[in-house]
Design an enzyme around this catalytic site. Structure first.
Site, PDB file in Angstrom:
ATOM      1  N   GLY A   6       0.982  -1.439   0.047  1.00 58.09           N
ATOM      2  CA  GLY A   6      -0.477   0.058  -0.096  1.00 58.09           C
ATOM      3  C   GLY A   6       0.420   0.958   0.176  1.00 58.09           C
TER       4      GLY A   6
ATOM      5  N   ASN B 219      -7.357   4.094   9.057  1.00 51.83           N
ATOM      6  CA  ASN B 219      -7.063   2.942  10.400  1.00 51.83           C
ATOM      7  C   ASN B 219      -6.778   3.175  11.446  1.00 51.83           C
ATOM      8  OD1 ASN B 219      -5.008   5.521   9.156  1.00 51.83           O
ATOM      9  ND2 ASN B 219      -3.822   4.482  10.155  1.00 51.83           N
TER      10      ASN B 219
ATOM     11  N   GLN C 273      -8.357   0.036   4.111  1.00 55.36           N
ATOM     12  CA  GLN C 273      -8.908  -0.653   4.904  1.00 55.36           C
ATOM     13  C   GLN C 273      -9.826  -1.071   4.562  1.00 55.36           C
ATOM     14  OE1 GLN C 273      -7.020  -1.877   7.664  1.00 55.36           O
ATOM     15  NE2 GLN C 273      -5.517  -0.525   8.426  1.00 55.36           N
TER      16      GLN C 273
ATOM     17  N   SER D 260      -4.132  -3.032  -0.246  1.00 57.21           N
ATOM     18  CA  SER D 260      -2.899  -3.691   0.111  1.00 57.21           C
ATOM     19  C   SER D 260      -3.232  -4.870   0.426  1.00 57.21           C
ATOM     20  CB  SER D 260      -2.523  -2.990   1.074  1.00 57.21           C
ATOM     21  OG  SER D 260      -1.514  -3.712   2.037  1.00 57.21           O
ATOM     22  N   GLY D 261      -2.133  -5.834  -0.244  1.00 58.58           N
ATOM     23  CA  GLY D 261      -2.693  -7.499   0.222  1.00 58.58           C
ATOM     24  C   GLY D 261      -2.693  -8.284   1.504  1.00 58.58           C
TER      25      GLY D 261
ATOM     26  N   THR E 166      10.662  -7.578 -12.731  1.00 55.99           N
ATOM     27  CA  THR E 166      10.282  -8.105 -12.771  1.00 55.99           C
ATOM     28  C   THR E 166       9.749  -9.251 -10.995  1.00 55.99           C
ATOM     29  OG1 THR E 166      12.200 -10.056 -13.177  1.00 55.99           O
ATOM     30  CG2 THR E 166      10.501 -11.030 -12.477  1.00 55.99           C
TER      31      THR E 166
ATOM     32  N   CYS F 165       2.615   2.286  14.877  1.00 58.54           N
ATOM     33  CA  CYS F 165       3.965   2.428  15.905  1.00 58.54           C
ATOM     34  C   CYS F 165       4.976   2.085  14.900  1.00 58.54           C
ATOM     35  CB  CYS F 165       4.169   2.149  16.901  1.00 58.54           C
ATOM     36  SG  CYS F 165       3.174   1.106  17.348  1.00 58.54           S
TER      37      CYS F 165
HETATM   38  N1  PLP Z   1      -2.412   3.532   4.093  1.00 53.07           N
HETATM   39  C1  PLP Z   1      -3.763   2.845   5.222  1.00 53.07           C
HETATM   40  C2  PLP Z   1      -4.937   3.531   5.377  1.00 53.07           C
HETATM   41  C3  PLP Z   1      -3.161   1.864   6.102  1.00 53.07           C
HETATM   42  O1  PLP Z   1      -3.815   1.154   6.922  1.00 53.07           O
HETATM   43  C4  PLP Z   1      -1.730   1.249   5.508  1.00 53.07           C
HETATM   44  C5  PLP Z   1      -0.945   0.036   6.846  1.00 53.07           C
HETATM   45  O2  PLP Z   1      -1.453   0.137   7.723  1.00 53.07           O
HETATM   46  C6  PLP Z   1      -1.089   1.985   4.934  1.00 53.07           C
HETATM   47  C7  PLP Z   1      -1.656   2.615   3.947  1.00 53.07           C
HETATM   48  C8  PLP Z   1       0.291   1.075   4.112  1.00 53.07           C
HETATM   49  O3  PLP Z   1       0.309   0.336   3.359  1.00 53.07           O
HETATM   50  P1  PLP Z   1       1.126  -1.714   3.372  1.00 53.07           P
HETATM   51  O4  PLP Z   1       1.191  -1.872   4.919  1.00 53.07           O
HETATM   52  O5  PLP Z   1       0.673  -2.228   2.514  1.00 53.07           O
HETATM   53  O6  PLP Z   1       2.424  -0.828   2.962  1.00 53.07           O
END
Ligand code: PLP
Length: 372
Positions: free
Chosen positions: A73, A142, A170, A190-191, A228, A315
């Site tokens: 993400g 989040n 989220q 995000s996976g 790749t 954190c």
């Molecule tokens: N955006 C939000 C709202 C998130 O909660 C997070 C991760 O906690 C991210 C972006 C970042 O994603 P990633 O952990 O896949 O880099």
């Protein structure tokens, strides 16, 4: 002494990897073949990437060509914010650090006390004649779970000729998420938040937009992300996406457990405060403060009792800092420093909530007894 019973309530940080995703990753690891090679091993690898792309696309209702796989993400957010040059960037004050850090001098739209973006302030920012804007607004916060009025914001932004990026990390698996219905131009997912592998994610980009690549080199991902492909990660992400798509029903049970948890936490600690309590929220997220007990103290005490939660703010460096989200909502610093985040998921049970309430209640009783 560490408790033997373990209750995981930090699903917004990471969801456990689904067995189907583990199997898909293991299976992919056992094959050789670069998706760009034209021999049969390469073609098989390409088919696996294509299948995962279709699954991820279906999760958010887009065409497979609109999916750009990334290393998570964070990378997708950076790609979105840097991928549309010649736009002035406007972000909300409650975005994730991976958005806030990209364009440090981006204009920040305030949020109201309930955590929802101030639409009037945004409209004012969009009416200046400073050229087309790229607005980045998250789907769900989040920390508090507060949902943003994305479709309304899309209307505002498009009426002024701008683009809207939505960090929806989220959202999937918790609430329905439809790229077209929201009418956004780009979206991050995000996976590892949906039971796929860590270090996987995607930026969804509307088909008719051209995106400037961050990582240059080969022509992978239609020239939008060179290198790749992370084939095992991508197929694991695809397997998780397939399951997350049909999981919204299970969110009802998660919501029941969350509502129950919130009620019981407020029962044992009557002066506790739940943030973003009055707005549409993710079904699984509680941001709650136990006044006069630092978030780090709560997280450690709960961990010793076997309950895993986070301090209000992510954190990521292992250091607990006060939440910029609660600050932006105007929460008093002394209260914000006492906020923790409890996040549930598809594996959460009634017994987990009992464990949480018992551990948090015991801490509350201890701190209030020692203060008396
Ligand atoms: N955006 C939000 C709202 C998130 O909660 C997070 C991760 O906690 C991210 C972006 C970042 O994603 P990633 O952990 O896949 O880099």
């Amino acid at each position: 002494m560490t408790a033997t019973r373990a209750t995981y309530l930090d699903w917004n940080a990471n969801a456990p990897m689904r067995p189907e995703a583990v199997t898909a990753v293991a299976e992919a690891l056992s094959h050789c073949g670069n998706p760009s090679s034209i021999h049969r091993a390469g073609r098989h690898a390409r088919q696996r990437v294509n299948q995962a792309r279709e699954r991820v696309a279906a999760l958010v209702g887009v065409s497979p060509e609109e999916v750009v796989f990334t290393g998570g993400g964070t990378e997708a957010n950076v790609l979105a914010l840097q991928g549309f040059p010649n736009h002035r960037v406007i972000v909300s004050a409650v975005e994730h650090e991976s958005v806030l850090a990209v364009v440090p001098d981006a204009v920040r739209v305030p949020v109201l006390a309930n955590g929802v973006v101030d639409l009037d302030a945004l409209a004012r920012l969009l009416t200046t004649d400073a050229g087309p804007a790229l607005v980045s607004l998250m789907f769900a916060n989040n920390e508090t779970g507060a949902l943003q009025p994305i479709a309304d914001v899309a209307r505002l932004v498009h009426a002024r000729g701008g683009l809207l990026h939505c960090d929806a990390v989220q959202g999937p698996g918790k609430v329905p998420l439809d790229f077209r219905a929201l009418d956004v131009d780009a979206m991050t997912i995000s996976g590892h938040k949906i039971g796929g592998p860590m270090g996987t994610g995607a930026l969804i980009v509307r088909g008719d937009l051209s995106l400037q690549s961050l990582i240059k080199g080969g022509g992978q991902e239609r020239g939008r992300r060179a290198g790749t492909e992370n084939l095992p990660g991508i197929v694991g992400f695809g397997a998780a996406a397939l399951l997350a798509k049909d999981e919204i029903g299970a969110a009802e049970n998660v919501e029941r457990l969350r509502v129950e948890a919130e009620r019981r936490l407020l029962d044992v600690a009557p002066d506790a405060v739940v943030f973003a309590a009055d707005v549409a929220r993710l079904p699984n997220t509680i941001s709650i403060a136990m006044p006069r007990v630092a978030a780090s103290t709560q997280v450690i005490a709960l961990d010793l009792a076997g309950v895993m939660v986070s301090a209000g703010a992510a954190c990521s460096s292992g250091k607990v800092t006060r939440s910029h989200v609660l600050d932006a909502m105007g929460v008093a610093p002394a209260m914000a420093e006492c906020a923790i985040r409890i996040s549930l998921g598809w594996g959460t049970t009634d017994a987990d909530i009992d464990h949480l309430v018992e551990a948090w209640g015991a801490l509350y009783a201890r701190t209030r007894a020692s203060a008396a």
